[in-house]
Design a protein around this motif. Structure first.
Motif, mmCIF file in Angstrom:
data_model
loop_
_atom_site.group_PDB
_atom_site.id
_atom_site.type_symbol
_atom_site.label_atom_id
_atom_site.label_comp_id
_atom_site.label_asym_id
_atom_site.label_seq_id
_atom_site.Cartn_x
_atom_site.Cartn_y
_atom_site.Cartn_z
ATOM 1 N N ARG A 1 -8.934 -5.296 16.302
ATOM 2 C CA ARG A 1 -9.406 -5.968 15.101
ATOM 3 C C ARG A 1 -10.122 -7.282 15.392
ATOM 4 O O ARG A 1 -10.434 -8.040 14.491
ATOM 5 C CB ARG A 1 -8.220 -6.250 14.158
ATOM 6 C CG ARG A 1 -7.492 -4.981 13.735
ATOM 7 C CD ARG A 1 -6.344 -5.314 12.808
ATOM 8 N NE ARG A 1 -5.598 -4.116 12.438
ATOM 9 C CZ ARG A 1 -4.534 -4.112 11.650
ATOM 10 N NH1 ARG A 1 -4.072 -5.248 11.159
ATOM 11 N NH2 ARG A 1 -3.908 -2.996 11.365
ATOM 12 N N ASN B 1 3.685 4.300 2.035
ATOM 13 C CA ASN B 1 2.632 3.969 2.999
ATOM 14 C C ASN B 1 3.185 3.496 4.337
ATOM 15 O O ASN B 1 2.538 3.647 5.373
ATOM 16 C CB ASN B 1 1.707 2.900 2.415
ATOM 17 C CG ASN B 1 0.891 3.426 1.244
ATOM 18 O OD1 ASN B 1 0.560 4.601 1.211
ATOM 19 N ND2 ASN B 1 0.596 2.573 0.287
ATOM 20 N N ASP B 2 4.386 2.905 4.330
ATOM 21 C CA ASP B 2 4.934 2.360 5.569
ATOM 22 C C ASP B 2 5.855 3.328 6.286
ATOM 23 O O ASP B 2 6.506 2.958 7.257
ATOM 24 C CB ASP B 2 5.687 1.057 5.272
ATOM 25 C CG ASP B 2 6.867 1.273 4.329
ATOM 26 O OD1 ASP B 2 6.880 2.306 3.639
ATOM 27 O OD2 ASP B 2 7.768 0.410 4.286
ATOM 28 N N ASP C 1 3.953 0.543 16.577
ATOM 29 C CA ASP C 1 3.866 -0.112 15.268
ATOM 30 C C ASP C 1 2.505 0.093 14.599
ATOM 31 O O ASP C 1 2.285 -0.364 13.470
ATOM 32 C CB ASP C 1 4.166 -1.604 15.395
ATOM 33 C CG ASP C 1 3.174 -2.326 16.303
ATOM 34 O OD1 ASP C 1 2.395 -1.636 16.999
ATOM 35 O OD2 ASP C 1 3.191 -3.572 16.325
ATOM 36 N N GLN C 2 1.578 0.788 15.289
ATOM 37 C CA GLN C 2 0.255 1.040 14.718
ATOM 38 C C GLN C 2 0.035 2.506 14.362
ATOM 39 O O GLN C 2 -1.032 2.863 13.849
ATOM 40 C CB GLN C 2 -0.829 0.613 15.711
ATOM 41 C CG GLN C 2 -0.868 -0.872 15.985
ATOM 42 C CD GLN C 2 -1.323 -1.662 14.770
ATOM 43 O OE1 GLN C 2 -2.259 -1.278 14.087
ATOM 44 N NE2 GLN C 2 -0.653 -2.773 14.488
ATOM 45 N N THR D 1 -9.308 0.566 9.126
ATOM 46 C CA THR D 1 -8.327 0.033 10.067
ATOM 47 C C THR D 1 -8.645 0.543 11.462
ATOM 48 O O THR D 1 -8.882 1.728 11.660
ATOM 49 C CB THR D 1 -6.899 0.447 9.684
ATOM 50 O OG1 THR D 1 -6.598 -0.074 8.390
ATOM 51 C CG2 THR D 1 -5.883 -0.094 10.687
ATOM 52 N N GLN D 2 -8.639 -0.397 12.444
ATOM 53 C CA GLN D 2 -8.839 -0.029 13.836
ATOM 54 C C GLN D 2 -7.806 -0.745 14.696
ATOM 55 O O GLN D 2 -7.209 -1.744 14.288
ATOM 56 C CB GLN D 2 -10.246 -0.402 14.315
ATOM 57 C CG GLN D 2 -11.336 0.510 13.770
ATOM 58 C CD GLN D 2 -12.653 0.253 14.462
ATOM 59 O OE1 GLN D 2 -13.052 -0.874 14.673
ATOM 60 N NE2 GLN D 2 -13.352 1.318 14.816
ATOM 61 N N GLN E 1 -5.016 4.247 7.667
ATOM 62 C CA GLN E 1 -5.477 3.484 6.522
ATOM 63 C C GLN E 1 -6.985 3.229 6.652
ATOM 64 O O GLN E 1 -7.482 2.975 7.749
ATOM 65 C CB GLN E 1 -4.741 2.142 6.424
ATOM 66 C CG GLN E 1 -3.233 2.285 6.271
ATOM 67 C CD GLN E 1 -2.848 3.084 5.047
ATOM 68 O OE1 GLN E 1 -3.412 2.897 3.979
ATOM 69 N NE2 GLN E 1 -1.887 3.980 5.208
ATOM 70 N N GLU F 1 0.983 4.481 12.011
ATOM 71 C CA GLU F 1 0.646 4.811 10.631
ATOM 72 C C GLU F 1 -0.536 3.990 10.119
ATOM 73 O O GLU F 1 -1.286 4.436 9.263
ATOM 74 C CB GLU F 1 1.853 4.608 9.717
ATOM 75 C CG GLU F 1 2.830 5.768 9.745
ATOM 76 C CD GLU F 1 2.171 7.109 9.421
ATOM 77 O OE1 GLU F 1 1.565 7.236 8.337
ATOM 78 O OE2 GLU F 1 2.234 8.020 10.256
ATOM 79 N N HIS F 2 -0.710 2.783 10.672
ATOM 80 C CA HIS F 2 -1.804 1.929 10.202
ATOM 81 C C HIS F 2 -3.164 2.541 10.487
ATOM 82 O O HIS F 2 -4.128 2.288 9.752
ATOM 83 C CB HIS F 2 -1.709 0.544 10.853
ATOM 84 C CG HIS F 2 -0.532 -0.256 10.391
ATOM 85 N ND1 HIS F 2 -0.391 -0.696 9.088
ATOM 86 C CD2 HIS F 2 0.574 -0.685 11.041
ATOM 87 C CE1 HIS F 2 0.736 -1.363 8.965
ATOM 88 N NE2 HIS F 2 1.345 -1.368 10.130
ATOM 89 N N ILE F 3 -3.264 3.344 11.552
ATOM 90 C CA ILE F 3 -4.565 3.906 11.907
ATOM 91 C C ILE F 3 -5.081 4.888 10.870
ATOM 92 O O ILE F 3 -6.266 5.216 10.874
ATOM 93 C CB ILE F 3 -4.516 4.597 13.287
ATOM 94 C CG1 ILE F 3 -3.536 5.773 13.265
ATOM 95 C CG2 ILE F 3 -4.166 3.603 14.382
ATOM 96 C CD1 ILE F 3 -3.561 6.591 14.535
ATOM 97 N N ASP G 1 0.416 10.985 -0.018
ATOM 98 C CA ASP G 1 0.391 9.539 0.193
ATOM 99 C C ASP G 1 0.281 8.813 -1.145
ATOM 100 O O ASP G 1 -0.446 9.235 -2.041
ATOM 101 C CB ASP G 1 -0.793 9.140 1.082
ATOM 102 C CG ASP G 1 -0.619 9.621 2.510
ATOM 103 O OD1 ASP G 1 0.529 9.867 2.895
ATOM 104 O OD2 ASP G 1 -1.626 9.748 3.227
#
Length: 418
Positions: free
Chosen positions: A241, A389-390, A227-228, A237-238, A234, A230-232, A404
């Motif tokens: 957290r 983005n998601d 679940d992380q 973002t780490q 951004q 794609e967040h990495i 993006d």
């Protein structure tokens, strides 16, 4: 009570039941027409609201980038004094130092260099996002560049007992790219691999994939939760957290690396399993962006024979995109379904197909895009996908470019230069 306009016709109708039925049918049609008009008004209002929100989001993004660039420049000025004077003191040019003073000065200088690196990343990211970053393309020796990057992370890897390895490609020895930016991308990936790996090895492999070159950085580190993934990518973002983070950094490296990859006309994706390591795949065109002889991709302007097809179920969502492309001299055709695209292909051959962010979620997109490649068509048609983005990059169908959101003029110009 308002008079019924049909009452004057009642004496002419011999069948009272038929007359009543006619009145009901006409009343239903009138109600349907009024409802349709109301729906159109509501749809227009929704479109205006969405457009206003999109413009506000883009303006906020640009304002953020301008602010970061401005404040980063302001921070660099005092840092020059901190780094310069601490270096002079460390060399004892104004007198001898005791051991504790030398230790403190080394700490000051190291912290200053770390802060300067963070500021440089912020500046680089803001320049790319606002379209101010211009590539300086040249032939890059892949083996030499990769060995240099590995040598730069060797000290950190040796401290942790990690093994570094390199596997080159016999098929290709050079590529057309901005050497400084390519080195920066590889160093970001290798440094991250070393940072998040306690034992085992870091591997850098280079291979040719058709008209692209792929750099794969693999590690045996902590891995990334699904679940992380794609967040990495951004900014800021780490994975960790918490207030007492175990790993240093701002979370800008991967965001910048993906932006620089897209600036080259390529993309960056990741595969990972928690506890078993990660693999980052950086793909770039072998011959650089489409306008490989220029300092930056050149948008093809004023050529009325250039055709672009936009496929999405909500074309109103892309009105700004369509307006800009048309000002560049392109003929733009909007399609709400792939059946419409097929109908268009029977009469015309587009130079570029853009898949909207809503259509990007279509599970059958890969099959549809095959219709744009041989043997379905004589010559392959360029395809760009607007990526929500998601939505993970590795879940999208194969395309020539992934952009993006939010879509900016700079990003759109890179698409038009494909």
């Amino acid at each position: 009570m308002t008079a019924n306009p049909l009452d004057d016709l009642r004496p002419l109708c011999r069948d009272e039941a038929a007359f009543e039925q006619l009145q009901q049918v006409l009343a239903q049609r009138e109600a349907s027409r009024e409802q349709s008009q109301l729906d159109e008004v509501r749809q227009a209002q929704r479109t205006q609201i969405l457009e206003a929100q999109r413009q506000a989001a883009e303006a906020a993004s640009q304002a953020k980038s301008r602010f970061l660039a401005m404040i980063s420049h302001e921070l660099r000025t005092p840092l020059n004094a901190v780094l310069g004077l601490s270096a002079l003191l460390s060399r004892q040019v104004v007198g001898p130092l005791n051991a504790k003073q030398a230790e403190y000065l080394d700490y000051i200088h190291g912290s200053g260099e770390h802060l300067l690196a963070i500021i440089s990343d912020i500046l680089d990211l803001s320049k790319v996002e606002t379209g101010q970053e211009h590539l300086r393309l040249a032939e890059v020796s892949l083996a030499e560049l990769c060995q240099t990057c590995l040598a730069m992370v060797q000290p950190q890897a040796a401290e942790k007992g990690l093994t570094l390895s390199y596997q080159g490609s016999a098929e290709v020895s050079t590529c057309l790219a901005d050497e400084r930016r390519l080195r920066q991308m590889l160093l970001n990936l290798l440094s991250n691999a070393v940072k998040f790996t306690y034992r085992g090895q870091i591997a850098l492999a280079v291979r040719r994939c058709g008209a692209q070159i792929e750099f794969q950085v693999s590690d045996t580190g902590i891995g990334i939760p699904a679940d992380q993934l794609e967040h990495i990518f951004q900014p800021f973002t780490q994975l960790d957290r918490g207030l007492n983070r175990q790993y240093d950094g701002t979370g800008l490296g991967l965001a910048l690396t993906r932006q620089l990859a897209q600036l080259h006309g390529g993309h960056l994706r990741v595969e990972s399993q928690v506890g078993r390591g990660s693999q980052f795949f950086l793909r770039l065109p072998l011959q650089g962006p489409a306008a490989s002889g220029a300092a930056r991709p050149t948008v093809r302007l004023g050529q009325n024979d250039l055709r672009l097809v936009l496929i999405d179920n909500d074309l109103d969502h892309h009105r700004a995109l369509v307006a800009y492309v048309r000002t560049c001299g392109w003929q733009v055709t909007g399609c709400r379904s792939w059946a419409e695209v097929q109908q268009y292909l029977r009469a015309h051959r587009p130079d570029l197909v853009i898949v909207g962010d809503r259509e990007a979620r279509n599970l059958a997109l890969g099959d549809y895009l095959k219709q744009l490649k041989p043997p379905q068509v004589a010559q392959p048609i360029k395809v760009a996908i607007l990526r929500p983005n998601d939505l993970a990059l590795d879940t999208l169908a194969d395309a020539d470019a992934y952009i993006d959101l939010p879509l900016t003029i700079a990003k759109l110009e890179r698409v038009l230069s494909l």
